[in-house]
Design a protein around this motif. Structure first.
Motif, short mmCIF file in Angstrom:
data_model
loop_
_atom_site.label_atom_id
_atom_site.label_comp_id
_atom_site.label_asym_id
_atom_site.label_seq_id
_atom_site.Cartn_x
_atom_site.Cartn_y
_atom_site.Cartn_z
N THR A 76 -12.93 -14.60 70.56
CA THR A 76 -13.84 -14.37 69.43
C THR A 76 -12.95 -13.89 68.37
N ARG A 77 -11.98 -13.06 68.41
CA ARG A 77 -11.09 -12.51 67.37
C ARG A 77 -10.21 -13.38 66.78
N ASP A 78 -9.64 -14.20 67.54
CA ASP A 78 -8.83 -15.45 67.10
C ASP A 78 -9.45 -16.31 66.29
N GLN A 79 -10.85 -16.70 66.74
CA GLN A 79 -11.58 -17.54 66.13
C GLN A 79 -12.16 -17.02 64.59
N GLN A 80 -12.48 -15.96 64.68
CA GLN A 80 -12.66 -15.24 63.51
C GLN A 80 -11.42 -14.97 62.55
#
Length: 125
Positions: free
Chosen positions: A85-89
């Motif tokens: 999720t952090r990488d997508q953000q």
């Protein structure tokens, strides 16, 4: 020997005392041997109980370790999901930043292209 087969022979008092002591010692030896066998049996039982306790404790520790491994696996999965999720953000933020930086140039290029087409169509008419 049965009671009817016994022969009574006269013996001196010191011999009788010695025979009584020998008989008493044999009785004590038999009693000590019997106690030794009982102690050996009890030791075997104690060893058996000790082995059973060790096996029960080992099974309990195995259950606890499995439960901890399951919880650890779940935590690692959760960490992987959060990192994804952090990488997508981060990717979305980078795209927005790039568009914000290049949008004026991109819009100017599109406007110039449209103007060029308009001029070409207007000049050819």
């Amino acid at each position: 020997m049965s009671a009817g087969d016994e022969i009574i022979t006269p013996v001196t008092k010191p011999e009788a005392v010695s025979m009584a002591e020998i008989h008493a010692m044999r009785g004590l030896t038999d009693a000590v041997s019997a106690l030794g066998r009982q102690v050996e049996r009890m030791n075997a039982k104690v060893d058996d109980v000790r082995e059973r306790v060790i096996k029960l404790e080992a099974r309990e520790y195995e259950r606890q370790i499995k439960a901890l491994n399951d919880r650890l696996s779940a935590a690692f999965k959760r960490i992987d999901d959060l990192e994804g999720t952090r990488d997508q953000q981060k990717g979305a933020k980078a795209l927005v930043d790039w568009l914000r930086q290049t949008a004026p140039w991109l819009l100017a290029g599109i406007a110039a292209f449209v103007a060029g087409i308009s001029i070409k169509n207007g000049a050819g008419a």
